[in-house]
Scaffold this active site. Structure first.
Site, short mmCIF file in Angstrom:
data_model
loop_
_atom_site.label_atom_id
_atom_site.label_comp_id
_atom_site.label_asym_id
_atom_site.label_seq_id
_atom_site.Cartn_x
_atom_site.Cartn_y
_atom_site.Cartn_z
N TYR A 47 0.83 -1.20 0.00
CA TYR A 47 0.00 0.00 0.00
C TYR A 47 0.87 1.26 0.00
O TYR A 47 0.46 2.30 -0.48
CB TYR A 47 -0.87 0.02 1.25
CG TYR A 47 -2.20 -0.68 1.13
CD1 TYR A 47 -2.59 -1.32 -0.04
CD2 TYR A 47 -3.09 -0.66 2.21
CE1 TYR A 47 -3.82 -1.95 -0.12
CE2 TYR A 47 -4.32 -1.28 2.13
CZ TYR A 47 -4.69 -1.93 0.97
OH TYR A 47 -5.92 -2.54 0.89
N CYS A 79 -3.59 -1.21 9.81
CA CYS A 79 -2.69 -0.73 8.76
C CYS A 79 -2.63 0.79 8.85
O CYS A 79 -3.66 1.46 8.68
CB CYS A 79 -3.24 -1.17 7.40
SG CYS A 79 -2.29 -0.50 6.01
N CYS A 194 4.09 1.13 11.07
CA CYS A 194 3.57 0.19 10.07
C CYS A 194 3.42 -1.12 10.83
O CYS A 194 4.34 -1.54 11.54
CB CYS A 194 4.54 0.03 8.91
SG CYS A 194 4.15 -1.36 7.81
N THR A 195 2.25 -1.76 10.66
CA THR A 195 1.97 -2.97 11.46
C THR A 195 2.86 -4.16 11.07
O THR A 195 2.92 -5.15 11.81
CB THR A 195 0.49 -3.35 11.35
OG1 THR A 195 0.15 -3.41 9.95
CG2 THR A 195 -0.38 -2.34 12.06
N HIS A 196 3.52 -4.06 9.93
CA HIS A 196 4.46 -5.13 9.57
C HIS A 196 5.73 -5.10 10.45
O HIS A 196 6.37 -6.14 10.64
CB HIS A 196 4.92 -4.99 8.11
CG HIS A 196 3.95 -5.51 7.10
ND1 HIS A 196 2.75 -4.92 6.83
CD2 HIS A 196 4.03 -6.60 6.28
CE1 HIS A 196 2.13 -5.61 5.88
NE2 HIS A 196 2.90 -6.63 5.53
N1 DGL Z 1 1.01 -2.84 7.26
C1 DGL Z 1 0.83 -1.60 6.56
C2 DGL Z 1 0.91 -0.40 7.51
O1 DGL Z 1 0.67 -0.53 8.69
C3 DGL Z 1 1.52 -1.30 5.28
C4 DGL Z 1 2.37 -2.17 4.46
C5 DGL Z 1 2.25 -1.85 2.96
O2 DGL Z 1 1.32 -2.35 2.34
O3 DGL Z 1 3.04 -1.04 2.42
O4 DGL Z 1 1.16 0.70 7.09
#
Ligand code: DGL
Length: 276
Positions: A47, A79, A194-196
């Site tokens: 995203y 996200c 970012c949750t990742h």
């Molecule tokens: N996990 C998503 C966030 O918290 C974004 C990762 C991505 O799709 O770039 O922003």
């Protein structure tokens, strides 16, 4: 205003990929008795690279379908990139639906920093957002906040979670711009916006040039969901694993295993524009 009626619908967690699992992990502890659905818009990952208008339109359209399909008691947008762009548009488009968003933890960082040097590590999308800049103006005007847009960390986290391997030098390069020195002072807080990223925090600790506090909002988001779920949602009606859905084709075996480990069975169901 009267209290909203409790619904037996699930709590729907949403992200572009596996990042929302960092919030699910905390939510499973706080809200073990509720039914969950996880939706990953992986056909559109990452995203962070999307143009704003196109992503906003995609999110509004996709959430319309998710709301009619699942009637969720609550939607947790796990996200930052989606929340900082579209949370108010989604609330306006679906006024009957309750949403919990995820936005950069700039306020707690500003309260906690001793050096006054704070970095916000996020996707390029979140770094560009007016929402993020407004949070800084509102809560961190007295700090020096460096916004670091990472092109690759979300992808590295996906790789790490699927394959159990990540290139530490690549992690080091992505986080290096977070570390600033101004005379005697140096960065003491990095906000994981970012949750990742929480999935890579041990690698980040290992490759950081000096120790800092890494602020991770997963637990705070899960607590917010808990407060709302106590009002809005009834405990799960049935036993059995919760389901996860992807907007791309059926995901690879390593992803099925990963989601099984978080209590999800991957359903083969077409919910995405790009699912063929
Ligand atoms: N996990 C998503 C966030 O918290 C974004 C990762 C991505 O799709 O770039 O922003």
């Amino acid at each position: 205003m009267s209290a909203p009626a409790a619904s037996s619908g699930p709590i729907l967690f949403f992200d572009s990929g596996i990042g929302g699992l960092s919030v699910v992990k905390e939510a499973r502890i706080l809200l073990p008795e509720h039914a969950y659905v996880y939706v990953a818009d992986d056909a559109a990952f990452p995203y962070g690279a999307w143009e704003e208008e196109a992503l906003r339109a995609r999110l509004i359209e996709l959430f319309g379908r998710l709301i009619s399909r699942f009637s969720p008691a609550l939607i947790v947008i796990a996200c930052n990139t989606a929340s900082t762009l579209a949370i108010s548009d989604l609330r306006a488009a679906y006024p009957g639906q309750h949403f919990v968003g995820t936005v950069p933890a700039i306020k707690p960082a500003a309260e906690r920093t001793r050096s006054g040097l704070v970095s916000v590590l996020a996707t390029p999308g979140t770094v560009r957002r007016q929402y993020t800049r407004d949070l800084i103006a509102q809560y961190a005007a007295k700090c020096h906040v460096r916004l670091v847009g990472s092109e690759n960390l979300a992808r590295l986290a996906e790789q790490y979670m699927r394959e159990g391997f990540v290139d530490e030098e690549a992690v080091r390069a992505e986080i290096a711009p977070c570390f600033l020195e101004h005379g005697e002072r140096r960065t003491d807080i990095v906000v994981l916006a970012c949750t990742h990223y929480p999935f890579l925090v041990n690698r980040m600790r290992k490759t950081a040039p000096w120790p800092v506090d890494w602020i991770d909002t997963s637990e705070a988001i899960a607590r917010r969901a808990l407060t709302l779920a106590q009002e809005l949602s009834r405990p799960r009606p049935a036993e059995g694993p919760d389901i996860a859905l992807f907007t791309s084709r059926r995901p690879a075996a390593n992803l099925l295993r990963l989601f099984a480990g978080f209590g999800f069975r991957v359903a083969e169901e077409n919910i995405g524009q790009s699912y063929t």
